[in-house]
Design a protein around this motif. Structure first.
Motif, PDB file in Angstrom:
ATOM      1  N   UNK A  12      53.860  32.856  53.116  1.00 41.46           N
ATOM      2  CA  UNK A  12      54.859  32.500  52.113  1.00 41.46           C
ATOM      3  C   UNK A  12      55.440  33.715  51.401  1.00 41.46           C
ATOM      4  N   UNK A  14      55.524  35.471  48.135  1.00 45.24           N
ATOM      5  CA  UNK A  14      54.502  35.434  47.073  1.00 45.24           C
ATOM      6  C   UNK A  14      54.458  36.762  46.324  1.00 45.24           C
ATOM      7  N   UNK A  15      53.857  36.751  45.145  1.00 49.94           N
ATOM      8  CA  UNK A  15      53.573  38.034  44.518  1.00 49.94           C
ATOM      9  C   UNK A  15      52.198  38.480  45.005  1.00 49.94           C
ATOM     10  N   UNK A  16      52.061  39.772  45.205  1.00 58.06           N
ATOM     11  CA  UNK A  16      50.830  40.336  45.734  1.00 58.06           C
ATOM     12  C   UNK A  16      49.729  40.312  44.693  1.00 58.06           C
ATOM     13  N   UNK A  17      48.601  40.909  45.044  1.00 62.61           N
ATOM     14  CA  UNK A  17      48.362  41.631  46.287  1.00 62.61           C
ATOM     15  C   UNK A  17      47.605  40.835  47.361  1.00 62.61           C
ATOM     16  N   UNK A  18      47.138  39.625  47.075  1.00 63.34           N
ATOM     17  CA  UNK A  18      46.228  38.985  48.027  1.00 63.34           C
ATOM     18  C   UNK A  18      46.515  37.495  48.097  1.00 63.34           C
ATOM     19  N   UNK A  19      46.619  36.962  49.316  1.00 55.54           N
ATOM     20  CA  UNK A  19      46.910  35.527  49.421  1.00 55.54           C
ATOM     21  C   UNK A  19      45.756  34.701  48.856  1.00 55.54           C
ATOM     22  N   UNK A  20      44.525  35.140  49.075  1.00 56.52           N
ATOM     23  CA  UNK A  20      43.404  34.348  48.561  1.00 56.52           C
ATOM     24  C   UNK A  20      43.157  34.583  47.075  1.00 56.52           C
ATOM     25  N   UNK A  22      45.289  35.992  44.797  1.00 54.66           N
ATOM     26  CA  UNK A  22      46.431  35.892  43.901  1.00 54.66           C
ATOM     27  C   UNK A  22      47.198  34.584  44.148  1.00 54.66           C
ATOM     28  N   UNK A  54      35.913  40.715  41.451  1.00 57.17           N
ATOM     29  CA  UNK A  54      37.117  41.528  41.692  1.00 57.17           C
ATOM     30  C   UNK A  54      38.373  41.006  41.004  1.00 57.17           C
ATOM     31  N   UNK A  58      42.607  42.317  41.519  1.00 55.69           N
ATOM     32  CA  UNK A  58      43.545  41.500  42.277  1.00 55.69           C
ATOM     33  C   UNK A  58      44.511  40.740  41.390  1.00 55.69           C
ATOM     34  N   UNK A  59      44.329  40.873  40.072  1.00 55.82           N
ATOM     35  CA  UNK A  59      45.190  40.094  39.177  1.00 55.82           C
ATOM     36  C   UNK A  59      44.913  38.605  39.277  1.00 55.82           C
ATOM     37  N   UNK A  63      47.032  35.463  37.726  1.00 56.34           N
ATOM     38  CA  UNK A  63      47.533  34.426  38.629  1.00 56.34           C
ATOM     39  C   UNK A  63      47.077  33.034  38.189  1.00 56.34           C
TER      40      UNK A  63
ATOM     41  N   UNK B 105      53.450  45.139  47.028  1.00 61.19           N
ATOM     42  CA  UNK B 105      52.397  44.114  47.058  1.00 61.19           C
ATOM     43  C   UNK B 105      51.262  44.489  46.100  1.00 61.19           C
ATOM     44  N   UNK B 109      54.086  42.793  42.918  1.00 60.67           N
ATOM     45  CA  UNK B 109      55.497  42.489  43.131  1.00 60.67           C
ATOM     46  C   UNK B 109      55.652  41.399  44.172  1.00 60.67           C
ATOM     47  N   UNK B 289      35.616  48.813  38.301  1.00 61.62           N
ATOM     48  CA  UNK B 289      34.912  47.603  37.875  1.00 61.62           C
ATOM     49  C   UNK B 289      33.691  47.886  36.997  1.00 61.62           C
TER      50      UNK B 289
END
Lengths: 223, 291
Positions: A12, A14-20, A22, A54, A58-59, A63, B105, B109, B289
């Motif tokens: 899709x 999406x905004x990053x950084x990670x599909x899982x 974020x 983490x 990963x934000x 998200x 990414x 963004x 971390x």
């Protein structure tokens, strides 16, 4: 394995950084919002497993909150979710925790306090590629993927209730793609999750809500 | 169901078209929408890809985890200033675009997962460079993205496009293979040659591990996007020169899947192996971390 769409591979957006960590997290937030039906006054978000370890990098926190604020997975405002939450008057906390055995590594739990003081709890996990699974609603175990329009009902566990509810769907020509019923004890409260091929109109939901054994009905569009 | 490159090639021949055009038909049929709607939707994705390239080059920023940022711009400027680049302006240009998207990414963004967020720069980087070189329209690039989708689908079906399942070969490797196949079609190669390009890329990334420092999509991900873009350009040229893979493409993809499954878990996105556990990798994890 069902057939892939080209947009499963190129997408899709999406905004990053990670599909899982974020995109999936945004969708969990969007589901919690749909259950709350309003922006909660306060939310405690508990993070489990990899989310706990983490989430900052990963934000994931931004998200989850962005989704709760109603943002979609491609909304660039997600990186400023904290500010948007503060402007909207939402009080939020994040706690890294261990929810225990049996929870997926990317699990978040929302404890939301609504304007009328009631508390709603949602637990869900991000299972990869932006896909999610809602696993608990107010302490009840459920399985909701958000890939289909979904009816979530609570009713008194007694013979014939499922027949009555699905009968209403038949009347409106709504096809059931999948369904599951969960209860903790016989003759008490049961949860039923019905995934449909069509969107369910509000008057059909009203009819279901009016059925005597039905306690509550919610409808969530694909999220 | 498109389960092999052989099927993809057959589909193109049945339609007397490129693989990209055949995939437009496939998608229109799957979703029960018009071919024009499929192409319009893919053009939208291309638009987002071009935006991420521009953002990454024009507005370099530190990543969320703070490990990367600004490298695409550096490379872009170097490419403009250096008339005698070792690997040539086309490759370095494609690489700078790919890294730009990967950096965007990492700053939260907007990007298009292609096939994943971690590998999102490779296809746009390669296609943007070819669009500039050959003066192609956005429709032509959208069609090339459909070629990419076809190959991605086969890899997802026969192997995997998830780093947690198959290592980096499944993400950046798949993206590079998709980009190389599309590049071949854009340059007028046959469906068979597109398949050869895909095979030759995957042979070159076989076993590539996923070892993100601190578990973040930053190091080495942005630079693996550089690898993917450059490899795609070279393998596309090889296929266009009619060089063939000795091992047929479908067998190569199956082998990649098997290699992925046999990788230890420490090298599949868990940040417990490879670069993630180097002294510097561990120190960076601690810095970010605090553990």
């Amino acid at each position: 394995m069902s057939e892939y769409s080209c947009f499963d591979i190129i997408g899709p957006v999406m905004v990053g950084p990670s599909s899982s960590h974020t995109a999936g997290a945004v969708r969990l937030g969007r589901f919690a919002r749909a259950i709350a039906k309003e922006l909660p006054q306060k939310v405690e978000i508990l993070l489990h497993g990899s989310f706990a370890k983490t989430y900052k990098g990963h934000g994931t926190d931004l998200a989850l909150l962005g989704g709760l604020l109603g943002m979609d997975t491609d909304d660039v405002r997600i990186r400023d979710s904290f500010r948007h939450a503060e402007e909207a008057g939402l009080i939020y906390t994040f706690t890294a925790t261990d929810l225990g055995e049996g929870y997926h590594a990317n699990t978040a739990k929302f404890v939301m306090t609504l304007s009328d003081g009631t508390v709603k709890e949602v637990v869900g996990c991000s299972i990869g590629g932006g896909k999610v699974l809602i696993t608990e609603l107010d302490g009840f175990p459920v399985e909701i993927s958000g890939a289909y329009p979904t009816i979530i009902d609570t009713h008194m566990d007694q013979p014939g209730v499922i027949h009555m509810i699905t009968g209403v769907l038949v009347d409106y020509g709504i096809n059931i793609a999948g369904m599951k019923v969960f209860r903790q004890e016989k003759n008490t409260v049961a949860y039923m999750i019905i995934e449909t091929d069509q969107c369910v109109p509000s008057y059909a939901l009203e009819e279901i809500r009016a059925l005597q054994p039905v306690l509550d009905v919610k409808f969530v569009k694909p999220f | 169901m498109i389960g092999s490159v052989e099927t993809l090639i057959q589909l193109a021949h049945d339609n007397n078209s490129s693989i990209g055009r055949a995939m437009i038909k496939y998608e229109a049929n799957l979703k029960q929408i018009s071919e024009a709607d499929v192409l319009a939707q893919m053009k939208h994705n291309w638009h987002v890809m071009k935006e991420s390239i521009q953002t990454g080059i024009q507005e370099p920023k530190k990543s969320k985890g703070g490990l990367i940022g600004g490298e695409a711009r550096k490379l872009h400027d170097y490419c403009a200033a250096q008339p005698n680049l070792l690997s040539g302006a086309n490759i370095v240009g494609a690489v700078s675009y790919a890294m730009a998207v990967a950096e965007v990414n990492a700053t939260m963004g907007r990007i298009v997962a292609c096939p994943t967020a971690g590998s999102c720069g490779i296809v746009p980087g390669v296609l943007k460079k070819i669009q500039e070189l050959d003066d192609l329209t956005d429709e032509q690039i959208a069609e090339a993205l459909m070629t990419c989708a076809g190959f991605g689908m086969v890899i997802a079906h026969k192997a995997s496009v998830s780093g947690a399942v198959g290592g980096c070969q499944a993400e950046c490797g798949a993206a590079s293979a998709m980009a190389a196949a599309a590049a071949v079609e854009l340059r007028g190669g046959t469906p068979e040659q597109a398949g050869e390009a895909c095979a030759m890329v995957i042979k070159n990334v076989m076993g590539l591990v996923c070892d993100p420092v601190a578990g973040l999509v930053e190091v080495p991900c942005a630079k693996r996007n550089a690898l993917g873009a450059s490899l795609a350009m070279v393998m596309a040229d090889m296929a266009l020169a009619d060089v063939k893979s000795v091992i047929p493409v479908d067998e190569v993809i199956t082998a990649m899947g098997a290699v992925g499954r046999s990788l230890p878990e420490t090298l599949r996105e868990t940040a417990r192996g490879g670069l993630a556990v180097t002294p510097t990798g561990l120190a960076l994890n601690k810095k970010i971390f605090g553990e």
